[in-house]
Design a protein around this motif. Structure first.
Motif, short mmCIF file in Angstrom:
data_model
loop_
_atom_site.label_atom_id
_atom_site.label_comp_id
_atom_site.label_asym_id
_atom_site.label_seq_id
_atom_site.Cartn_x
_atom_site.Cartn_y
_atom_site.Cartn_z
N PRO A 31 0.82 -1.22 0.00
CA PRO A 31 0.00 0.00 0.00
C PRO A 31 0.85 1.27 0.00
O PRO A 31 0.39 2.35 -0.37
CB PRO A 31 -0.81 -0.12 1.30
N ASN A 92 3.17 12.33 -9.72
CA ASN A 92 2.52 11.45 -8.75
C ASN A 92 1.08 11.94 -8.62
O ASN A 92 0.72 12.97 -9.21
CB ASN A 92 3.24 11.49 -7.39
N MET A 93 0.27 11.21 -7.86
CA MET A 93 -1.13 11.61 -7.72
C MET A 93 -1.26 12.99 -7.09
O MET A 93 -2.09 13.81 -7.47
CB MET A 93 -1.86 10.54 -6.90
N THR A 94 -0.44 13.25 -6.06
CA THR A 94 -0.59 14.51 -5.31
C THR A 94 -0.35 15.72 -6.21
O THR A 94 -1.12 16.68 -6.21
CB THR A 94 0.39 14.53 -4.11
N HIS A 121 -6.98 9.63 2.11
CA HIS A 121 -5.60 10.10 2.17
C HIS A 121 -5.64 11.63 1.98
O HIS A 121 -6.44 12.13 1.18
CB HIS A 121 -4.84 9.43 1.02
N ALA A 123 -3.88 13.53 0.36
CA ALA A 123 -3.62 13.99 -1.01
C ALA A 123 -4.93 14.25 -1.75
O ALA A 123 -4.94 14.95 -2.76
CB ALA A 123 -2.79 12.95 -1.76
N ALA A 172 -10.72 3.61 -2.49
CA ALA A 172 -10.39 2.66 -1.41
C ALA A 172 -9.47 3.34 -0.43
O ALA A 172 -8.62 4.16 -0.81
CB ALA A 172 -9.74 1.41 -1.97
N ASN A 174 -6.42 3.71 1.89
CA ASN A 174 -5.06 3.14 1.98
C ASN A 174 -4.72 2.73 3.41
O ASN A 174 -3.77 2.00 3.64
CB ASN A 174 -4.01 4.14 1.47
N ASP A 199 -9.97 9.37 -6.19
CA ASP A 199 -8.60 8.94 -5.88
C ASP A 199 -8.58 7.41 -5.90
O ASP A 199 -9.10 6.76 -5.00
CB ASP A 199 -8.21 9.46 -4.49
N VAL A 201 -5.73 5.59 -6.06
CA VAL A 201 -4.34 5.16 -5.84
C VAL A 201 -4.30 3.78 -5.16
O VAL A 201 -3.59 2.89 -5.61
CB VAL A 201 -3.55 6.20 -5.01
N HIS A 202 -5.06 3.61 -4.09
CA HIS A 202 -5.03 2.31 -3.42
C HIS A 202 -5.87 1.27 -4.17
O HIS A 202 -5.50 0.11 -4.30
CB HIS A 202 -5.51 2.45 -1.96
N SER A 222 -1.44 6.09 -9.17
CA SER A 222 0.03 6.16 -9.20
C SER A 222 0.58 4.79 -9.51
O SER A 222 0.22 3.81 -8.86
CB SER A 222 0.55 6.59 -7.83
N TYR A 224 3.40 3.38 -9.03
CA TYR A 224 4.26 2.64 -8.08
C TYR A 224 3.44 1.81 -7.11
O TYR A 224 4.01 1.02 -6.33
CB TYR A 224 5.22 3.58 -7.35
N LYS A 225 2.12 1.95 -7.13
CA LYS A 225 1.27 1.10 -6.29
C LYS A 225 0.84 -0.15 -7.05
O LYS A 225 0.24 -1.04 -6.49
CB LYS A 225 0.03 1.84 -5.83
C1 LIG Z 1 -5.07 6.40 -1.29
C2 LIG Z 1 -3.90 7.26 -1.63
N1 LIG Z 1 -4.12 8.45 -2.23
C3 LIG Z 1 -3.12 9.26 -2.58
C4 LIG Z 1 -1.81 8.92 -2.35
C5 LIG Z 1 -0.73 9.85 -2.78
O1 LIG Z 1 -0.19 9.36 -3.97
P1 LIG Z 1 1.19 9.90 -4.55
O2 LIG Z 1 2.26 9.37 -3.69
O3 LIG Z 1 1.22 9.34 -5.94
O4 LIG Z 1 1.12 11.38 -4.56
C6 LIG Z 1 -1.52 7.71 -1.72
C7 LIG Z 1 -0.12 7.35 -1.40
O5 LIG Z 1 0.14 6.55 -0.55
C8 LIG Z 1 -2.59 6.85 -1.38
O6 LIG Z 1 -2.37 5.67 -0.80
#
Ligand SMILES: Cc1ncc(COP(=O)(O)O)c(C=O)c1O
Length: 404
Positions: A31, A92-94, A121, A123, A172, A174, A199, A201-202, A222, A224-225
């Motif tokens: 995660p 990255n997502m942020t 999260h 972000a 979801a 994280n 979002d 990402v997770h 993202s 890398y996940k």
């Molecule tokens: C659910 C979730 N949203 C957003 C992010 C932020 O993503 P990034 O690291 O690509 O900016 C993360 C990173 O752990 C995340 O788990």
């Protein structure tokens, strides 16, 4: 499709050969970031060794770079269920979220409302809070039930009004692995004429994304996940990308989707994103990539259910362990947050690391969610199963916690 051979699949991940304290490392930190298969590493180094150039020029390496970026965009479109010209890449997502929030905010006026959740999260919260501060917007916060770590849907509906312009919702969590029913939220959001920003990402590491089925207007994740490099992806409806008043250099491309991409991109990273998606598709066997991804995710999903049942059951059976959130068979990813009475989350993570079990601890930037659960200072321990996780690794994690 015949079930993939797990040993053969694991052999594709060089990181799994790492030995720590005399044992092979069991990575439960997915995660926070997953391990990367050989195909992704090769694509990145091959790009740098053989094709490295800037875009849109007449010589071969530049033409090849254009083709590689385009191929990754097509792969990302298959991964997300959209069209290639609806996908933009970024750091990255942020960073993508801050960027697109600024563009969206240029169309919002003082008194307009945004909705965020306490489960997300940060972000997917702070870029909207920042925007609200700048433009005099009102932010409504939706809570969740600490017993299940599920969104409070009546609060969600109550937060919506005719003034709502955008809802930022995580697909979801994280921290707890809860899957939010985005498809349920979409018609509620759209009925108020608002946009749904998701979002994923997770979510994208565990569930097959389909932006249209989810009803998203914008969605970020993202790579890398999901076994790719550190780079982000954004999907948005084409008309939205075309209309967005994005901050950009005057000579930069005005067309979708490049108009969302500021400056020179991370070409090798984008090459790696395409390779990660193709790697996942290869798990689903031959055939069109979208269908191969459907099969791959169905297989990963079934395995994840078994692993999370074992992990959840094993941890919950230990007397001083508290497993947070949904039961194993709830709408969740194979990510589990837990605490051990009398031990800090750092103690637990350090103890497990000595057994070559790598877990994360803290709040994972789901700061509000962890604080609402009552673990603000120390946070929790988080163990996430990934496609390379084995039952032996799950048992080793449980045995390590039992020692405490
Ligand atoms: C659910 C979730 N949203 C957003 C992010 C932020 O993503 P990034 O690291 O690509 O900016 C993360 C990173 O752990 C995340 O788990």
């Amino acid at each position: 499709m015949s079930a993939p051979d797990l040993d053969a699949l694991r052999a594709r991940f060089p990181a799994l050969r790492r030995v720590h304290a005399g044992r092979p490392v069991a990575y439960f930190d997915g995660p926070g970031g997953t391990q990367v298969p050989d195909a992704v590493i090769d694509a990145i180094s091959r790009y740098l060794a053989e094709h490295n150039a800037n875009t849109h020029w007449a010589y071969p390496t530049s033409v090849e770079t254009d083709a590689i970026l385009q191929a990754s965009r097509a792969a990302a479109a298959d991964f997300l269920g959209g069209a290639p010209d609806e996908v933009a890449f970024g750091n990255n997502m942020t960073t993508l979220t801050f960027h697109v929030a600024r563009a969206l905010g240029r169309g919002f006026a003082a008194g307009d409302e945004l909705v965020v959740t306490d489960l997300d999260h940060h972000a997917n919260v702070d870029p909207w809070l920042d925007l609200a501060r700048e433009r005099g917007l009102v932010v409504r916060h939706v809570g969740f039930d600490p017993a299940t770590a599920q969104l409070d849907w009546s609060a969600f509906e109550a937060a919506l009004s005719k003034h709502t312009r955008l809802v930022a919702l995580g697909a979801a969590s994280n921290a707890f692995g809860t899957i939010n029913d985005v498809a349920r939220a979409a018609p509620l959001v759209h009925a108020r004429g608002a946009l749904l920003f998701v979002d994923a990402v997770h979510y994208a590491a565990h569930e097959r994304v389909d932006v249209r089925r989810l009803g998203a207007d914008l969605l970020v994740c993202s790579s890398y996940k999901f076994h790719g490099p550190h780079a982000g992806l954004l999907w948005a409806r084409r008309e939205l990308i075309e209309q967005l008043d994005v901050p950009k250099l005057r000579p930069a491309p005005a067309e979708a989707p490049e108009r969302l991409e500021t400056g020179t991109q991370n070409h090798e990273g984008i090459a790696g994103i395409g390779a990660a998606i193709d790697f996942l598709a290869s798990i689903g066997g031959p055939g069109p990539r979208r269908e191969a991804l459907d099969r791959a995710f169905a297989w990963m999903h079934a395995r994840a259910r078994t692993l999370v049942a074992r992990l959840h059951g094993g941890l919950a059976a230990l007397p001083k362990v508290r497993v947070l959130g949904l039961p194993a068979d709830g709408p969740r990813t194979p990510t589990i947050a837990f605490t051990v009475a009398g031990r800090s989350s750092l103690d637990v993570a350090r103890h497990l690391a000595q057994r070559a079990v790598f877990v994360s601890n803290g709040d994972f930037y789901a700061t509000t969610a962890i604080a609402r659960m009552g673990f603000g200072d120390d946070g929790v321990v988080r163990a996430g199963c990934a496609l390379y996780t084995t039952e032996e690794e799950v048992d080793r994690l449980i045995a390590g916690v039992a020692e405490l």
